[in-house]
Structure formats: C-alpha cells, structure tokens
Design an enzyme around this catalytic site. Sequence first.
Site, PDB file in Angstrom:
ATOM      1  N   GLY A 134       0.826  -1.199   0.000  1.00  0.00           N
ATOM      2  CA  GLY A 134       0.000   0.000   0.000  1.00  0.00           C
ATOM      3  C   GLY A 134       0.862   1.250   0.000  1.00  0.00           C
ATOM      4  N   CYS A 135       0.268   2.375  -0.383  1.00  0.00           N
ATOM      5  CA  CYS A 135       1.039   3.613  -0.518  1.00  0.00           C
ATOM      6  C   CYS A 135       1.500   4.158   0.833  1.00  0.00           C
ATOM      7  CB  CYS A 135       0.245   4.653  -1.290  1.00  0.00           C
ATOM      8  SG  CYS A 135      -1.414   4.969  -0.656  1.00  0.00           S
ATOM      9  N   PHE A 136       0.567   4.310   1.807  1.00  0.00           N
ATOM     10  CA  PHE A 136       0.978   4.721   3.146  1.00  0.00           C
ATOM     11  C   PHE A 136       1.982   3.723   3.718  1.00  0.00           C
ATOM     12  CE2 PHE A 136      -2.985   7.407   4.077  1.00  0.00           C
ATOM     13  CZ  PHE A 136      -2.259   8.588   4.179  1.00  0.00           C
ATOM     14  N   ALA A 137       1.709   2.426   3.507  1.00  0.00           N
ATOM     15  CA  ALA A 137       2.587   1.384   4.053  1.00  0.00           C
ATOM     16  C   ALA A 137       4.007   1.523   3.517  1.00  0.00           C
ATOM     17  CB  ALA A 137       2.023   0.005   3.728  1.00  0.00           C
ATOM     18  N   THR A 138       4.142   1.860   2.236  1.00  0.00           N
ATOM     19  CA  THR A 138       5.469   2.018   1.642  1.00  0.00           C
ATOM     20  C   THR A 138       6.228   3.156   2.309  1.00  0.00           C
ATOM     21  OG1 THR A 138       4.749   1.129  -0.498  1.00  0.00           O
ATOM     22  CG2 THR A 138       6.703   2.529  -0.493  1.00  0.00           C
TER      23      THR A 138
END
Length: 325
Positions: A134-138
């Site tokens: 995921g984008c936030f996760a990255t």
Amino acid sequence: MINVGIIGGSGYTAGELIRILMYHPNVNIDFVYSTTNSGKPLSLAHHDLMGDIEMNFTDTINPEVNVVFLCLGHGKSISFLKENQFASHTKIIDLGNDFRLNKDAHFEGKDFIYGLPELNKADIKKANYIANPGCFATAIQLALLPLAKHNLLNNDVHINATTGSTGAGVGLSETSHFSWRNNNMSHYKAFEHQHLGEISESLVQLQDDFESELLFIPNRGDFPRGIFATLYTSSDESLEYTVAKYEDFYKYEPFVTVTTTNINMKQVVQTNKCIISLMKKGNRILVTSIIDNLTKGASGQAIQNMNLMFGLEETIGLHLKPSGF
C-alpha cells in the site's frame, strides 16, 4: 519483450502504469482490460495519453501474457482470479490489498510475496506472484525499517501522514469532490488504517520482538498526488549513529535517499523515489518520508517489482522527472 496485461484499466494506478510502461524498453502492452470502457480509446479515460498511444480498452483477456497487473478495487482481485485463468507462466502483480498479509498470501496454489523491494528483493527476484504494498505502508515502512533492523523500535511510534486525493481512487465520494477537497484537510481512520497490518508484519520480519504501538493518523490533503509522512519515537542513539545505520541499510537501494536536510514533497512527485530525512531533538528521533502515492506507492513500485522478477535492472523505465515547481 515482456507482454503485459492490465486489469482495471480506467483507474489512476492503471493510468500511471500505462504512462510508464509505454516507454519501457522491454515491454509491450498487450491489452488493457476494462468492462466499462471496452472498445473505447485509452485516452477517453486517461486524457493525457491522447496522441501518445493508439489502443482501445478491451473486455477480453489474453491468458498467455508474461505478466498481468491487477488494478482492481480492494477485495476484487480474488474474485477476478477465480473467474479468469491465466497460463502457468504468467506472473501476477496485484496492486490491491487481497494478498498482502501473511494469512492471505496463499491462494489456489499461488504464493504471493510481499513486494517491498527494499525488504524482500531476493524473494521478489524468484517470485511469480507479488502483493504490491500500500502507498501509506510504503512510505512508513521505508521510514522505519532501518530502526527495526537494529532493534531500535522499542517505544510507541507516532505517525502523521498526508496523502493526495488520487489515493482514494478514481470513483467519486463525498470527500473527493473538488469543492470539498480544495482548501481543506481532514483525518480519517485514525489509529485503525488498513495498512497497519502489513507495516507491523514487515517490522517483525526485521525485529522479531517488535510489539510497540503504531499510532497512525492518516490525513487527506488538498493536492492530487504525493505522501508526506512524519514519524517520531524515543531513541537514545545519536543522530550521527542513526544516519549511518540508514545510509548503510539503503546503500544498494537506487530509489531511496537519506538526508538530514528539510525535504518537500515536490522532490518526489511523479518519480519512484523515496527521500528520508532524519532529525534528533532530545531523546526523540524524527523521521520524515516522502513518496508519490501513485508511483513508488503503487504503479512505479509494481514496475520495479516486474523488473526484478524478469531479471532486469530494477531502475529500467523508472528514470522519471520530478515536479520541482
């Protein structure tokens, strides 16, 4: 040439894939699948592609492609794969969240590898199936992995991160209309965002006794793309020691840069880069992490994974220009 198929072709992540892949020297885009736009030109949904690519959406797949990117809504990849069979040699990269967690990584004989190259590069190179992060996760994982590597995450981590409107997808909602989003800001899913699970699993992968809380406040920004994340936690180590550990962790990672200067989001927008800035105040370490949610946070990272899976240099096709002003 790598023959590529894209599923869910009218969304933001699919559009970003098309923009990058049509100039990738090792790729041929075989088909772009969209049931709602079948027979219509790609530029009808992605207006900036007008004059660049002459191709129509299709509602049929070529099951023999070398790799397929799934750009479907969260939870829809499983349904699509149950209804559509691909050849045994076809590699699959899922940009949704269906296979990211360990408990979901095994599906109908397919083992999905969590596709964060800075963490799992060796496994990605051997993989046939990738769960793209995921984008936030990255952004958050790249900010914290070096601390976990050296067992330095022993206190709660406070996280505040703001994302652009494209992170919500192309479909309209109350909070994605221009009149609501413009000159506005709000938080959502405080302390319970869906990316927390994958972040925790990655941190435990490097620091097996990690059990501190990730206190995450996600924010909606009034800009279309980018993520600006700030994280702080207690640390007794000096700034110089911490910077050295970050630089060592990322020394072979072409898309991650470590600095102690102030950074801004335009340094990474429209690129596959992540820039991490470190500061120290008293016993607190402040980590700032910036990425583009559509490139490093989604489609760019998916192409980085594709490059690794096919034995290519991971930066091929991803030398992208940032938007400096």
